[in-house]
Enzyme design. Structure first.
Site, mmCIF file in Angstrom:
data_model
loop_
_atom_site.group_PDB
_atom_site.id
_atom_site.type_symbol
_atom_site.label_atom_id
_atom_site.label_comp_id
_atom_site.label_asym_id
_atom_site.label_seq_id
_atom_site.Cartn_x
_atom_site.Cartn_y
_atom_site.Cartn_z
ATOM 1 N N SER A 36 36.453 39.232 41.318
ATOM 2 C CA SER A 36 37.677 39.882 40.844
ATOM 3 C C SER A 36 38.426 38.936 39.912
ATOM 4 O O SER A 36 38.596 37.758 40.219
ATOM 5 C CB SER A 36 38.554 40.246 42.045
ATOM 6 O OG SER A 36 39.769 40.791 41.622
ATOM 7 N N ASN A 73 50.982 44.635 49.247
ATOM 8 C CA ASN A 73 51.173 43.987 50.554
ATOM 9 C C ASN A 73 52.355 43.037 50.455
ATOM 10 O O ASN A 73 52.334 42.097 49.660
ATOM 11 C CB ASN A 73 49.917 43.200 50.947
ATOM 12 C CG ASN A 73 48.745 44.112 51.233
ATOM 13 O OD1 ASN A 73 48.902 45.148 51.888
ATOM 14 N ND2 ASN A 73 47.573 43.755 50.737
ATOM 15 N N CYS A 115 35.953 37.141 52.030
ATOM 16 C CA CYS A 115 36.774 36.942 50.839
ATOM 17 C C CYS A 115 36.886 35.432 50.627
ATOM 18 O O CYS A 115 37.429 34.715 51.470
ATOM 19 C CB CYS A 115 38.129 37.582 51.131
ATOM 20 S SG CYS A 115 39.327 37.392 49.849
ATOM 21 N N GLU A 143 41.948 29.131 52.096
ATOM 22 C CA GLU A 143 41.740 30.158 53.108
ATOM 23 C C GLU A 143 40.567 31.044 52.735
ATOM 24 O O GLU A 143 40.319 31.286 51.559
ATOM 25 C CB GLU A 143 43.000 31.018 53.230
ATOM 26 C CG GLU A 143 44.108 30.295 53.947
ATOM 27 C CD GLU A 143 45.453 30.968 53.778
ATOM 28 O OE1 GLU A 143 46.193 31.041 54.748
ATOM 29 O OE2 GLU A 143 45.756 31.423 52.667
ATOM 30 N N CYS A 188 51.907 37.887 43.699
ATOM 31 C CA CYS A 188 50.888 37.234 44.537
ATOM 32 C C CYS A 188 51.421 35.974 45.205
ATOM 33 O O CYS A 188 51.974 35.089 44.554
ATOM 34 C CB CYS A 188 49.660 36.912 43.676
ATOM 35 S SG CYS A 188 48.348 36.131 44.626
ATOM 36 N N CYS A 195 50.791 35.198 38.955
ATOM 37 C CA CYS A 195 51.100 36.628 38.995
ATOM 38 C C CYS A 195 52.332 36.820 39.891
ATOM 39 O O CYS A 195 52.422 36.229 40.963
ATOM 40 C CB CYS A 195 49.908 37.413 39.526
ATOM 41 S SG CYS A 195 48.461 37.236 38.453
ATOM 42 N N GLY A 244 42.825 31.744 43.956
ATOM 43 C CA GLY A 244 42.260 31.274 42.699
ATOM 44 C C GLY A 244 41.773 32.377 41.791
ATOM 45 O O GLY A 244 41.633 33.531 42.193
ATOM 46 N N GLU A 245 41.569 32.001 40.525
ATOM 47 C CA GLU A 245 41.029 32.916 39.524
ATOM 48 C C GLU A 245 39.581 32.451 39.272
ATOM 49 O O GLU A 245 39.358 31.402 38.643
ATOM 50 C CB GLU A 245 41.893 32.824 38.250
ATOM 51 C CG GLU A 245 41.301 33.410 37.000
ATOM 52 C CD GLU A 245 40.754 34.827 37.175
ATOM 53 O OE1 GLU A 245 41.457 35.688 37.709
ATOM 54 O OE2 GLU A 245 39.588 35.059 36.784
ATOM 55 N N CYS A 278 46.388 28.545 42.488
ATOM 56 C CA CYS A 278 45.992 29.369 41.335
ATOM 57 C C CYS A 278 46.963 29.120 40.187
ATOM 58 O O CYS A 278 48.148 28.897 40.413
ATOM 59 C CB CYS A 278 46.036 30.852 41.734
ATOM 60 S SG CYS A 278 45.429 31.959 40.436
ATOM 61 N N SER A 333 41.686 43.167 37.786
ATOM 62 C CA SER A 333 43.028 43.465 38.288
ATOM 63 C C SER A 333 43.858 44.033 37.149
ATOM 64 O O SER A 333 44.378 43.296 36.317
ATOM 65 C CB SER A 333 43.670 42.188 38.835
ATOM 66 O OG SER A 333 42.979 41.761 39.978
ATOM 67 N N LEU A 334 43.953 45.349 37.095
ATOM 68 C CA LEU A 334 44.638 45.999 35.970
ATOM 69 C C LEU A 334 46.140 46.088 36.252
ATOM 70 O O LEU A 334 46.950 45.563 35.496
ATOM 71 C CB LEU A 334 44.015 47.384 35.748
ATOM 72 C CG LEU A 334 44.498 48.160 34.535
ATOM 73 C CD1 LEU A 334 44.260 47.404 33.240
ATOM 74 C CD2 LEU A 334 43.811 49.537 34.471
ATOM 75 N N CYS A 354 45.119 41.182 50.783
ATOM 76 C CA CYS A 354 45.124 40.777 49.374
ATOM 77 C C CYS A 354 46.464 40.209 48.967
ATOM 78 O O CYS A 354 47.500 40.819 49.197
ATOM 79 C CB CYS A 354 44.875 41.984 48.478
ATOM 80 S SG CYS A 354 43.218 42.568 48.542
HETATM 81 N N1 SAH Z 1 42.498 36.048 40.740
HETATM 82 C C1 SAH Z 1 41.668 37.164 41.034
HETATM 83 C C2 SAH Z 1 41.269 37.290 42.504
HETATM 84 C C3 SAH Z 1 42.328 37.117 43.575
HETATM 85 S S1 SAH Z 1 43.337 38.411 44.104
HETATM 86 C C4 SAH Z 1 42.316 38.437 40.533
HETATM 87 O O1 SAH Z 1 43.458 38.377 40.077
HETATM 88 O O2 SAH Z 1 41.681 39.483 40.537
HETATM 89 C C5 SAH Z 1 42.399 39.747 44.648
HETATM 90 C C6 SAH Z 1 43.161 41.072 44.484
HETATM 91 O O3 SAH Z 1 44.344 41.129 45.310
HETATM 92 C C7 SAH Z 1 43.622 41.260 43.043
HETATM 93 O O4 SAH Z 1 43.423 42.550 42.593
HETATM 94 C C8 SAH Z 1 45.088 40.944 43.175
HETATM 95 O O5 SAH Z 1 45.792 41.438 42.112
HETATM 96 C C9 SAH Z 1 45.421 41.576 44.508
HETATM 97 N N2 SAH Z 1 46.713 41.148 45.048
HETATM 98 C C10 SAH Z 1 47.383 40.018 44.802
HETATM 99 N N3 SAH Z 1 48.566 40.000 45.448
HETATM 100 C C11 SAH Z 1 48.639 41.150 46.144
HETATM 101 C C12 SAH Z 1 49.598 41.703 47.039
HETATM 102 N N4 SAH Z 1 50.718 41.057 47.357
HETATM 103 N N5 SAH Z 1 49.329 42.913 47.576
HETATM 104 C C13 SAH Z 1 48.168 43.558 47.292
HETATM 105 N N6 SAH Z 1 47.244 43.077 46.486
HETATM 106 C C14 SAH Z 1 47.460 41.883 45.903
#
Ligand code: SAH
Length: 366
Positions: free
Chosen positions: A214, A312, A122, A109, A136, A133, A182-183, A129, A236-237, A355
């Protein structure tokens, strides 16, 4: 000799060449080199790049500087097919989510997100991935495979073409965020190649400030970050406490916050350049005062912008989104400590395009 080949015929010729490589995997330097090695004019590479990337519908008939032989050579060596948009979903706020099919039938997507003057796209860097996480939706899919540079660029081109045809009032070249599936640092070489092609003057000619990558903090990739042109980095902290971050981003068990910041500190930033720290705010999990104190400990002395992303929700999500009042309170408390904070506005959530809501398996059924 003047080239006289219709583009449609040209595409048929090219797609019938089984051994051909995707043109979109070639940097300009590689193309010039290949032409030179094969006895053609190196300069033709500029011409070909401009046609393919600036017009998106190169008509070689119109180019009288390319010899017939050069065209035949290009046609036997490269394919020009792009991923196919198989589904378009429009959100109420003008966000557009594309389900894009790759040559092998896999799907990813990409999302066009409207901002004041232009769109940001995006992009996905992998099918699924591997990071898993816990917050996600994409992570639920697992990793199927890496994308090639051509498939990353292909997502951009098909979305940009769609934009030109469907939203002609806002057609400036979209900015890019590698925040789709993906990462990106887990697919470093292909992402690097794609970034180089995006920046090429004779091609899409994006500025490096127009691209943001990111990462969840994949250290082997971060170690190589300086190999990339000076694009923006977002990390992504999500928690300033190892124990909590381990639960959110399993990768943290291997690469703790200490190790992560050690690496981040080695990245050379340009004047006025910052690292963006994305902070997913989850109800009753990382929205406590203790988190604020520790965030300040990690980020207070660093060139940091904190980007709060209210969680989200997605079908079956294990966490809850905090109330907007809580989000604002969290922001204000951080600001009082002198930190720079933004809150990411949620876009496209009615079509699961926000996101962390991207999941190809789900897209097929929506
Ligand atoms: N793998 C990369 C890029 C993809 S996600 C990363 O981890 O940064 C892009 C952003 O969306 C990241 O900051 C991720 O943590 C955030 N994200 C993932 N799931 C989410 C959710 N359910 N709600 C809000 N942000 C989310």
């Amino acid at each position: 000799m003047v080239a006289k080949v219709k583009f449609a015929e040209y595409i048929i010729m090219m797609t019938s060449k089984e051994a051909a490589h995707s043109f979109y995997n070639q940097s300009l330097e590689e193309l010039s080199h290949t032409l030179h090695e094969s006895g053609f004019k190196q300069k033709s590479a500029d011409e070909i790049f401009r046609l393919v990337y600036k017009r998106f519908n190169p008509n070689f008939e119109a180019v009288d500087t390319l010899s017939r032989k050069t065209i035949d050579f290009i046609s036997t060596h490269y394919r020009f097919d792009l991923p196919k948009i198989v589904k378009v979903q429009n959100a109420d706020d003008n966000t557009v989510k594309f389900l894009v099919e790759l040559a092998d039938g896999n799907q990813v997507e990409s999302v066009l997100i409207p901002f004041a003057k232009k769109y940001t796209i995006c992009l996905s860097s992998q099918v699924g991935c591997a990071m898993k996480c816990s917050f996600c939706f994409t992570g639920l899919q697992g990793l199927k495979r890496n994308l090639e540079a051509s498939e990353i660029i292909g997502q951009y081109i098909v979305a940009y073409k769609w934009l030109r045809e469907n939203r002609p009032e806002k057609i400036a070249s979209p900015n890019i965020v590698f925040m789709g599936q993906g990462e990106p640092l887990h697919n470093f070489d292909q992402v690097k190649k794609a970034v180089e092609i995006f920046l090429t003057t004779e091609g899409l000619h994006l500025g490096f400030r127009q691209i943001t990558l990111s990462t969840a903090g994949y250290l082997p990739g971060l170690e190589r970050f300086s190999e990339l042109p000076n694009i923006n980095l977002a990390l992504s902290l999500h928690s300033p406490i190892d124990e909590d971050r381990n639960k959110l981003i399993p990768l943290n068990k291997r690469y703790s916050l200490e190790k992560l910041f050690e690496k981040l500190d080695q990245i050379k930033l340009l004047k006025r350049q910052f690292i963006t720290y994305e902070y997913l705010l989850i109800k009753d999990l990382n929205d406590r005062d203790e988190d604020i104190t520790l965030l300040n400990k990690w980020l207070g002395q660093r060139r940091a912008i904190i980007n709060i992303i209210p969680f989200n929700e997605f079908p079956g999500a294990p966490y809850k989104r905090p109330l907007t009042s809580k989000v604002n309170e969290f922001k204000t408390k951080l600001e009082r400590l002198g930190l720079t904070v933004k809150v990411r506005t949620t876009k496209g959530s009615d079509i699961l395009a926000a996101c962390g809501q991207l999941n190809t398996l789900q897209s097929k059924t929506l």
